[in-house]
Write an enzyme that holds these catalytic residues in place. Structure first.
Site, PDB file in Angstrom:
ATOM      1  CG  HIS A  64      12.612  65.949  26.270  1.00  0.00           C
ATOM      2  ND1 HIS A  64      13.745  65.434  26.878  1.00  0.00           N
ATOM      3  CD2 HIS A  64      11.638  65.023  26.476  1.00  0.00           C
ATOM      4  CE1 HIS A  64      13.460  64.243  27.410  1.00  0.00           C
ATOM      5  NE2 HIS A  64      12.188  63.973  27.190  1.00  0.00           N
ATOM      6  CG  LEU A  65      12.370  73.361  27.751  1.00  0.00           C
ATOM      7  CD1 LEU A  65      12.700  74.356  28.863  1.00  0.00           C
ATOM      8  CD2 LEU A  65      11.189  73.865  26.927  1.00  0.00           C
ATOM      9  NE  ARG A  66      14.309  67.483  21.721  1.00  0.00           N
ATOM     10  CZ  ARG A  66      14.164  66.264  22.236  1.00  0.00           C
ATOM     11  NH1 ARG A  66      14.889  65.878  23.276  1.00  0.00           N
ATOM     12  NH2 ARG A  66      13.290  65.435  21.715  1.00  0.00           N
ATOM     13  CG  ASN A  96      17.223  64.244  26.908  1.00  0.00           C
ATOM     14  OD1 ASN A  96      16.640  65.261  27.262  1.00  0.00           O
ATOM     15  ND2 ASN A  96      16.712  63.380  26.046  1.00  0.00           N
ATOM     16  CG  HIS A 183      13.326  56.411  29.946  1.00  0.00           C
ATOM     17  ND1 HIS A 183      12.817  57.202  28.949  1.00  0.00           N
ATOM     18  CD2 HIS A 183      13.578  55.211  29.372  1.00  0.00           C
ATOM     19  CE1 HIS A 183      12.761  56.507  27.819  1.00  0.00           C
ATOM     20  NE2 HIS A 183      13.219  55.292  28.043  1.00  0.00           N
ATOM     21  CG  ASP A 309       8.270  62.150  26.979  1.00  0.00           C
ATOM     22  OD1 ASP A 309       9.291  62.862  26.899  1.00  0.00           O
ATOM     23  OD2 ASP A 309       8.264  60.940  26.688  1.00  0.00           O
ATOM     24  CG  HIS A 313      12.427  64.629  17.482  1.00  0.00           C
ATOM     25  ND1 HIS A 313      13.723  64.481  17.930  1.00  0.00           N
ATOM     26  CD2 HIS A 313      11.667  63.832  18.284  1.00  0.00           C
ATOM     27  CE1 HIS A 313      13.744  63.637  18.958  1.00  0.00           C
ATOM     28  NE2 HIS A 313      12.507  63.239  19.199  1.00  0.00           N
TER      29      HIS A 313
HETATM   30 ZN    ZN Z   1      11.610  59.086  28.762  1.00  0.00          ZN
END
Ligand code: ZN
Length: 434
Positions: A64-66, A96, A183, A309, A313
């Site tokens: 997740h690179l955001r 996402n 997922h 994963d 945050h």
């Molecule tokens: Zn997931």
């Protein structure tokens, strides 16, 4: 990368490819040009790699690179710096973001920002459904045909729980050899869930997340993938029961692959006892029996690969009471070290198998070109030099990731990534960004 930089040749002396006998590796024009004892290279830069293990550049299927949208947590620049420092030469960026990676335009934007950052390749994962809302298929074909050449699709963070939509997605991607990455989290069974459902959740008074919420979706989707003859990948498998189902599906010859995270290979739900949300993650940390089953499954190939994963945050989303905190842990900069601790030092995997589980398999599952190759002449020069004898406590304050939510903070782990090469040029040297 400038044209002149691409022409610098390197001679890596005395590294041990896949942990074997020392050899010299010669790199020029982005390619491994020779390996073996005493490879000569006049005018090349020499790197003394005595005692270091040489591995093919690591590939992460699940990062997740955001960016776009949550640049306060991570950016493509900081996330790919973290990846390079962890020994990765390619990461798959989950969809996402905000906006969601659900169109060719957003996917190409992420792909281009990755190229510009230059620390590792960024392969966008496309959303399965519009807005990750689980109601309507996204533009899978347009993303596949885009410059980003998307092949993996996932609503990760959320489960594609509608069986009809899941079936349609699996059918759709067959046309371009795509894969749906699920997922697996049955939403109704996990409403309000905070941690693994079991003895510890009962003791702590936190709402339980039952194993069956994962296993039921995995069983259904294996059956769906077989029914339509398509390809399914299972994200972050976390329970012993999931392993049994995947083992059964593979015994049928179905096109099912699976990943496990470093944290699920090392940590258990007992860590929730201090109510420190750094241990709050989706899917949750499970029991010691689950950890043992996951390790065995990664060793025997039932689980194909390790995927981080990596879920950064900001402090304000993690340093709060457990029930209000965000799910997720960082992982890029510690992944290989955790795998050494959980799998190599336990005798479950040798270094050649680590290369398979962290480079060759994830590259194959992600349909990623130019990565996951063997360290032989003619291969793209994507490689990692790793010191397995180093031991040091994990210090998230020293990480390149913009976020600090590492569950391994303070833990003494083996190993240090000394250098990473992307297409023949160092992205990391002496453990620092080059
Ligand atoms: Zn997931």
């Amino acid at each position: 990368m400038s044209e002149t930089a691409a022409t610098v040749a390197w001679l890596i002396r005395g590294a041990r490819p896949l942990g074997g006998e020392p050899a010299d590796i010669r790199v020029a024009d982005g390619t491994i040009t020779a390996t073996g004892p005493g490879a000569s290279a006049p005018r090349a830069q020499v790197l003394d790699a005595t005692g270091l293990i040489a591995l093919p550049g690591l590939v992460d299927l699940h990062t997740h690179l955001r960016e776009p949208g949550r640049e306060d947590a991570e950016t493509i620049e900081t996330g790919t710096m973290a990846a390079a420092l962890g020994g990765f030469t390619a990461v798959h960026a989950m969809a996402n973001t905000d906006p969601v990676a659900e169109t060719a335009g957003v996917a190409e934007q992420i792909w281009r920002l990755g190229r510009r950052a230059g620390h590792c390749d960024v392969q966008p994962v496309g959303a399965v459904t519009v807005g990750l809302a689980g109601a309507q298929l996204a533009e899978l074909g347009a993303m596949a045909e885009s410059a980003a050449r998307v092949r993996m699709f996932s609503d990760d963070g959320r489960c594609v729980s509608d069986a009809v939509l899941m079936r349609r997605a699996l059918e759709y991607v067959k046309a371009f050899d795509g894969v749906i990455a699920q997922h697996a989290q049955e939403p109704r069974l996990t409403e309000g869930a905070q941690m693994n459902e079991g003895e510890v959740s009962g003791r702590l008074g936190l709402a339980g997340w039952p194993a069956v919420a994962e296993e039921a979706v995995i069983a259904r989707d294996c059956l769906l993938a077989a029914h339509v003859g398509s390809t399914l990948h299972l994200c972050h498998v976390s329970t012993a029961g999931s392993v049994e189902i995947i083992r059964w599906a593979k015994s049928k010859g179905w096109q099912v692959t699976a990943e496990v995270t470093p944290h699920h290979l090392l940590l258990t739900d007992e860590l929730a006892a201090g109510y420190d949300p750094v241990y709050k993650v989706n899917p949750p940390l499970r029991t010691a029996a689950d950890v043992a089953a996951l390790r065995d499954a990664l060793a025997d190939g039932t689980i194909d690969c390790v995927a981080t994963d990596h879920a950064p945050h900001p402090l304000e989303d993690k340093e709060t009471e457990w029930s209000a905190a965000a799910f997720g842990m960082t992982g890029l900069e510690t992944a290989l070290r955790v795998v050494q601790q959980a799998m190599v030092e336990t005798g479950l995997l040798g270094w050649a198998q680590v290369a398979d589980r962290m480079s060759a398999r994830p590259a194959a599952i992600g349909r990623l070109r130019g990565h996951g190759h063997s360290l032989v002449a003619g291969s793209p020069a994507n490689l990692t030099l790793y010191d397995p004898d180093h031991r040091e406590a994990v210090d998230p304050g020293s990480h390149a990731s913009r976020s600090r939510n590492s569950p391994f903070a303070g833990m003494v782990l083996p190993g240090r990534v000394v250098a990473t090469f992307l297409r023949g040029q160092p992205t990391v040297l002496d453990g620092k960004l080059a």
